[in-house]
Design an enzyme around this catalytic site. Structure first.
Site, PDB file in Angstrom:
ATOM      1  N   ASP A  75      84.924   0.113 -72.455  1.00  0.00           N
ATOM      2  CA  ASP A  75      85.544  -0.298 -71.200  1.00  0.00           C
ATOM      3  C   ASP A  75      84.838  -1.531 -70.623  1.00  0.00           C
ATOM      4  O   ASP A  75      83.723  -1.899 -71.064  1.00  0.00           O
ATOM      5  CB  ASP A  75      85.445   0.873 -70.203  1.00  0.00           C
ATOM      6  CG  ASP A  75      86.540   0.866 -69.155  1.00  0.00           C
ATOM      7  OD1 ASP A  75      87.227  -0.157 -69.015  1.00  0.00           O
ATOM      8  OD2 ASP A  75      86.700   1.896 -68.472  1.00  0.00           O
ATOM      9  N   ASP A  82      95.947   1.326 -66.678  1.00  0.00           N
ATOM     10  CA  ASP A  82      95.588   2.577 -66.010  1.00  0.00           C
ATOM     11  C   ASP A  82      96.816   3.220 -65.381  1.00  0.00           C
ATOM     12  O   ASP A  82      96.761   4.363 -64.946  1.00  0.00           O
ATOM     13  CB  ASP A  82      94.550   2.313 -64.915  1.00  0.00           C
ATOM     14  CG  ASP A  82      93.140   2.248 -65.487  1.00  0.00           C
ATOM     15  OD1 ASP A  82      92.986   2.543 -66.688  1.00  0.00           O
ATOM     16  OD2 ASP A  82      92.209   1.904 -64.754  1.00  0.00           O
TER      17      ASP A  82
HETATM   18  C1  DGJ Z   1      88.810   2.273 -66.256  1.00  0.00           C
HETATM   19  C2  DGJ Z   1      89.667   2.666 -67.406  1.00  0.00           C
HETATM   20  O1  DGJ Z   1      90.802   1.870 -67.474  1.00  0.00           O
HETATM   21  C3  DGJ Z   1      90.024   4.148 -67.293  1.00  0.00           C
HETATM   22  O2  DGJ Z   1      90.892   4.507 -68.334  1.00  0.00           O
HETATM   23  C4  DGJ Z   1      88.763   4.941 -67.334  1.00  0.00           C
HETATM   24  O3  DGJ Z   1      88.151   4.822 -68.589  1.00  0.00           O
HETATM   25  C5  DGJ Z   1      87.832   4.490 -66.237  1.00  0.00           C
HETATM   26  N1  DGJ Z   1      87.612   3.079 -66.266  1.00  0.00           N
HETATM   27  C6  DGJ Z   1      86.512   5.202 -66.330  1.00  0.00           C
HETATM   28  O4  DGJ Z   1      85.611   4.766 -65.416  1.00  0.00           O
END
Ligand code: DGJ
Length: 727
Positions: free
Chosen positions: A467, A537
């Site tokens: 990430d 997300d």
């Molecule tokens: C942002 C990501 O896009 C999410 O899917 C998740 O992994 C969160 N970070 C975790 O902090």
């Protein structure tokens, strides 16, 4: 084998009117050709880019003066007034450059050729080599440059594009993507008019939130899926980029593409070179669909998208289900339930690490990659064992490029975060997040060692979600010299590539997902190290249809992670049927992002069946050719797409209702890409109460493509998935 340019001249020089100095060089793929004129001592100019006309046809281009005749890598000084690709301040302060051709070489490589055209400044020992690498199997040509300073003192590059491509004015239209967090990959289509259209990003370390460095140019009118001439262009760079589409008040328009030079002047020391990132070009006369399929084929080549040829496991990710509330019991329960549904891999997301600063929310712990034993007493080994006992593979979330001011790492090494002298830090997520200084080799080593230790100590980790939740907003490196601070944007990317390259060498079997706080890391530059991208997300099925459609213009389906999540959706609050959510997620790499025990018995039953069905269509969906049939961006009530296996023996069709009104006109959809002479057995997947009339029937490809079918989407959020198998 090297084919020197005089051989090419011999092949193509048939023209009486061609100037004696002309030196046409062609770069071809089976269906496309790019021709430049590279006379020794003269200027490098683009003659043609388009359909492959064969040696005779191409030979006639200069003869008949059918020539775009546009400077291919215009430098400031060579061109006055016009747009430039290169601007250099030479060691004596001269801000102009005059590049002349000094040589051309062409050699054959597996699947294509490599052409290099060498240029030298008329006065200074300053060199630019323009490269073209063609790929026969995908009709793609990459271009990039190597810029070399052999002057006695440093020179400063204030503009350093990767390349350009020109095309005739007409009714040219631009297709490109933009977006933001939870609304990524919006497709925009607009006419290319007078003036200059600029697409750019200044986020520093990721370029999927905002404009994307991927465009299509439809050359004759509004973009169409299955006909019309279209150029596709993608800059493979993960940092700041700039694409300029310039109409220079005459009959030709030009795309300039490269690293965004703003706040990024680059000083080249004597004897040093800078390689610019590849600009990936393709051309098709089969509309945008043809360009997408070329790019998807290219992305799946060895060395491009990680494991690009392979299908992906069906996974459950813990994030939307439990967020930071990680515990062995919750993981065990989710794994057991997912395994019972037929799942294949469990991925533990954020929240599993930190001792002094436990990662219970987004404000602390990044950089402290020790397991939090209060949450997970059995450690990672315990989780892996639990997953394996249940027949699942195991994956884990990390965010190695970031830290929080509240972390043991920052207490020990405060100078390892990017920071601006005499300025207060800009913090990201949680009010404390900072980006590590990957310009610094020590920081690179730390990141490599962290990931390597995690993977080496736990060989049962098969998948890593990497990430990146903070932009490069603190403009300063304690490692770079004070007069080289403007190198940050470039050196960060180089440092990241170095880290990723080393990890890939050590752990080639682990599948990596690039996540950038959603789709922030969707980028061709990430492909060699990552096999898939977290699209967004926002997992709301309706909005995902638009994002996935946009992303599919450039990215293959096995790179698009699409998850079924709970309702009301955590981003939009929308409630869509479970079947709709599955049908939307199943058009790419299927996953789940929910707590399975919270599903009703009916939903569990449906999920189990859908996962089982997906295993049967996975190969076609993830490695087949994409045909987009009806765009959600057209404003109609229905959207539709399909995948066809390369041998055309299998196909999968998806249709979704986007809006619902009484007595609305519903479209009849003509299928594409099938073999007209094959007879296909039709089977509905995830069928609801009223099965589609074609279910169980045998129909000829020709009929499906010419007479089409009615998807029969009569209710709100109705959807259909039909499988076609040659009988
Ligand atoms: C942002 C990501 O896009 C999410 O899917 C998740 O992994 C969160 N970070 C975790 O902090």
């Amino acid at each position: 084998m090297k084919l020197y340019t005089y051989i090419l001249v011999g092949m193509l020089c048939c023209a009486e009117v061609m100037s004696a100095a002309d030196n046409p060089v062609t770069i071809t793929t089976p269906t496309t050709a790019l021709m430049v004129n590279a006379p020794e001592g003269g200027d490098l100019r683009l003659v043609y880019y388009g359909k492959n006309l064969g040696a005779d046809g191409l030979g006639q281009l200069l003869e008949t003066r059918n020539n775009l005749n546009r400077s291919l890598y215009p430098a400031f000084g060579d061109v006055t007034g016009g747009e430039t690709a290169l601007r250099v301040i030479h060691s004596d302060g001269n801000p102009t450059t005059e590049l002349k051709i000094s040589g051309v070489e062409q050699e054959s490589l597996p699947d294509g050729t490599l052409t290099s055209i060498n240029m030298q400044d008329r006065h200074y020992p300053f060199y630019v080599d323009v490269y073209y690498r063609s790929y026969d199997s995908s009709d793609v040509i990459e271009t990039w440059t190597k810029i070399t300073n052999n002057e006695k003192k440093p020179v400063t590059l204030t503009q350093y594009d990767s390349g350009t491509i020109s095309f005739y004015r007409g009714d040219a239209w631009l297709t490109h993507l933009n977006g933001s967090w939870a609304a990524e990959c919006n497709m925009v289509e607009e006419p290319l008019d007078w003036g200059m259209k600029v697409i750019k990003n200044k986020g520093g370390n990721r370029n999927g939130h905002g404009d994307h460095p991927e465009v299509m140019i439809s050359l004759s009118g509004k973009p169409r899926e299955d006909y019309g001439e279209v150029i596709g262009a993608v800059l493979s760079w993960g940092g700041n980029f700039k694409m300029r589409l310039d109409s220079d008040n005459n009959s030709v328009q030009t795309l300039f593409a490269g690293i965004n030079e703003e706040a990024g002047e680059y000083v080249l020391e004597p004897g040093k070179s800078l390689m610019t990132p590849p600009l990936i070009l393709t051309f098709s006369d089969e509309g945008k669909g043809g360009v997408s399929r070329n790019l998807h084929r290219y992305a799946r080549l060895d060395g491009k998208l990680q494991k690009g040829n392979e299908t992906r496991p069906i996974l459950l990710n813990s994030w939307e289900g439990i967020r930071f509330d990680v515990s062995q019991e919750k993981m065990d329960e989710m794994m057991a339930d997912f395994s019972a549904l037929g799942g294949e891999m469990f991925v533990m997301d954020d929240g599993w690490f930190g001792e002094k600063y436990p990662r219970n929310n987004g404000s602390q712990g990044l950089g402290d990659w020790m397991i939090d034993r209060r949450k997970l007493p059995g450690g990672i080994a315990g989780l892996i064992k639990s997953a394996h006992d249940k027949g699942l593979k195991f994956g884990i979330w990390i965010e190695p490029e970031s830290t929080n001011s509240r972390s043991e790492l920052m207490e020990k090494h405060p100078d390892w975060a990017l920071q601006t002298k005499n300025r207060n830090p800009h913090y990201g997520r949680g009010g404390t997040q900072l980006l590590l200084d990957l310009c610094n080799p020590k920081v690179q080593d730390m990141v490599v060692n962290m990931v390597d230790t995690l993977l080496s100590n736990n060989p049962g980790i098969d998948y890593v979600k990497w990430d990146m939740n903070v932009a490069l907003s603190n403009y300063g490196s304690t490692y770079l010299k004070s007069d080289r601070q403007t190198h940050i944007y470039v050196e960060y990317q180089k440092g990241l590539n170095n880290v990723l390259e080393r990890i890939k060498k050590k752990h080639p079997d682990v599948l990596f997902q690039a996540c950038g706080g959603g789709g922030g890391r969707v980028s061709y530059a990430m492909m060699p190290y990552f096999g898939e991208f977290w699209v967004s997300d926002n997992t709301d099925a309706l909005q995902r249809i638009f994002m996935q459609w946009g992303m599919s213009q450039f990215y293959p389906s096995n790179s698009m992670a699409q998850h079924v999540s709970e309702v009301p959706n955590q981003c939009t609050g929308r409630v869509t049927p479970f079947k709709y959510r599955f049908d939307v997620a199943m058009s790419g790499r299927l996953g789940l992002e929910l707590i399975p025990s919270e599903l009703t018995d009916e939903e569990k039953d449906m999920a189990k069946k859908a996962i089982g069905e997906y295993k049967g269509i996975r190969e076609t969906v993830q490695t087949g050719d994409l045909y987009r049939l009806l765009s959600p961006y057209d404003g109609g009530p229905v959207t539709s797409l399909m995948y066809v296996s390369p041998d055309k023996r299998k196909a999968v069709f998806f249709a979704y209702k986007l809006q619902h009104f009484n007595n609305e006109i519903l479209p009849h959809i003509k299928l594409t890409g099938l073999d007209p002479n094959k007879v296909y057995h039709v089977r509905e997947i995830n069928a609801g109460n009223r099965k589609h009339e074609l279910d169980g029937k045998n129909v000829k490809g020709d009929v499906l493509m010419k007479a089409g079918l009615d998807p029969r989407l009569y209710s709100e959020y109705a959807s259909r998935v039909l499988e076609f198998t040659e009988i």
